[in-house]
Design a protein around this motif. Sequence first.
Motif, PDB file in Angstrom:
ATOM      1  N   GLU A   1       3.261   9.577   2.004  1.00 46.42           N
ATOM      2  CA  GLU A   1       2.142   9.228   1.156  1.00 46.42           C
ATOM      3  C   GLU A   1       2.605   9.151  -0.294  1.00 46.42           C
ATOM      4  N   GLY A   2       2.159   8.126  -1.016  1.00 46.95           N
ATOM      5  CA  GLY A   2       2.513   8.023  -2.424  1.00 46.95           C
ATOM      6  C   GLY A   2       2.453   6.603  -2.940  1.00 46.95           C
TER       7      GLY A   2
ATOM      8  N   HIS B   1       6.701   8.328   7.656  1.00 45.41           N
ATOM      9  CA  HIS B   1       5.431   7.991   7.015  1.00 45.41           C
ATOM     10  C   HIS B   1       5.301   8.933   5.825  1.00 45.41           C
TER      11      HIS B   1
ATOM     12  N   ASP C   1       5.034  -2.809   6.162  1.00 38.65           N
ATOM     13  CA  ASP C   1       3.576  -2.667   6.168  1.00 38.65           C
ATOM     14  C   ASP C   1       2.988  -3.301   7.432  1.00 38.65           C
TER      15      ASP C   1
ATOM     16  N   GLY D   1      -0.074   2.152   9.480  1.00 41.86           N
ATOM     17  CA  GLY D   1       1.296   2.650   9.305  1.00 41.86           C
ATOM     18  C   GLY D   1       1.958   2.942  10.631  1.00 41.86           C
TER      19      GLY D   1
ATOM     20  N   TYR E   1      -8.537   5.905   4.598  1.00 39.30           N
ATOM     21  CA  TYR E   1      -7.310   6.677   4.801  1.00 39.30           C
ATOM     22  C   TYR E   1      -6.891   6.626   6.272  1.00 39.30           C
TER      23      TYR E   1
ATOM     24  N   GLU F   1      -3.524   5.013   7.883  1.00 41.25           N
ATOM     25  CA  GLU F   1      -2.628   5.794   8.748  1.00 41.25           C
ATOM     26  C   GLU F   1      -2.355   5.050  10.052  1.00 41.25           C
TER      27      GLU F   1
ATOM     28  N   VAL G   1       4.782   3.525   3.668  1.00 38.48           N
ATOM     29  CA  VAL G   1       4.244   4.315   2.566  1.00 38.48           C
ATOM     30  C   VAL G   1       2.733   4.135   2.546  1.00 38.48           C
ATOM     31  N   LEU G   2       2.027   5.239   2.753  1.00 37.65           N
ATOM     32  CA  LEU G   2       0.576   5.213   2.676  1.00 37.65           C
ATOM     33  C   LEU G   2       0.240   5.235   1.184  1.00 37.65           C
ATOM     34  N   ASP G   3      -0.182   4.095   0.686  1.00 34.75           N
ATOM     35  CA  ASP G   3      -0.387   3.874  -0.742  1.00 34.75           C
ATOM     36  C   ASP G   3      -1.582   4.672  -1.266  1.00 34.75           C
ATOM     37  N   LYS G   4      -1.282   5.721  -2.020  1.00 31.78           N
ATOM     38  CA  LYS G   4      -2.324   6.579  -2.588  1.00 31.78           C
ATOM     39  C   LYS G   4      -3.265   5.842  -3.534  1.00 31.78           C
TER      40      LYS G   4
END
Length: 149
Positions: free
Chosen positions: A89-90, A87, A11, A65, A58, A62, A39-42
């Motif tokens: 997303e989730g 990268h 991170d 990340g 968002y 990004e 991981v782009l934390d949804k």
Amino acid sequence: MSFKKILVPTDGSEFTKYAVEKAIELAKLSEGKVTALFVLDKSVYASSPMDTAVINVYDTLEKEGKHATNYVVEKAGEAGVEIEEKHIEGVPARIILQEAEEGGYDIIVMGTLGRTGISKLLMGSVAEKIVQNAKCPVMVAKSPAISKE
């Protein structure tokens, strides 16, 4: 067991930087390859309507990340270690476990804590979920910056 494929979720925090160092050392010793995963934390924005504020969050995530994985790329390059950036997303724990299994990684190297406050708690729980559920070995690198309490 040889560690040719090393997954390092990051991170970009100081705590994950220590894990990055350890992953690169391991890759150098085993002539392996490191994959830096952000991981782009949804969950940060998933329950909100896609208005300007959410889009800004968002975009910020990004950028964080990209910064996080760029650090790994830079350090791996300095060490002469092969590197790949991903990268995705989730939900962090789910994505890390899925990537580790689908990618056939030999080991996951991760830090114990994220940034501050709630992020520390979240990263801790993510690391715990990874340790409990990963099908490959997991090395949890506790940063010397974490004081002994």
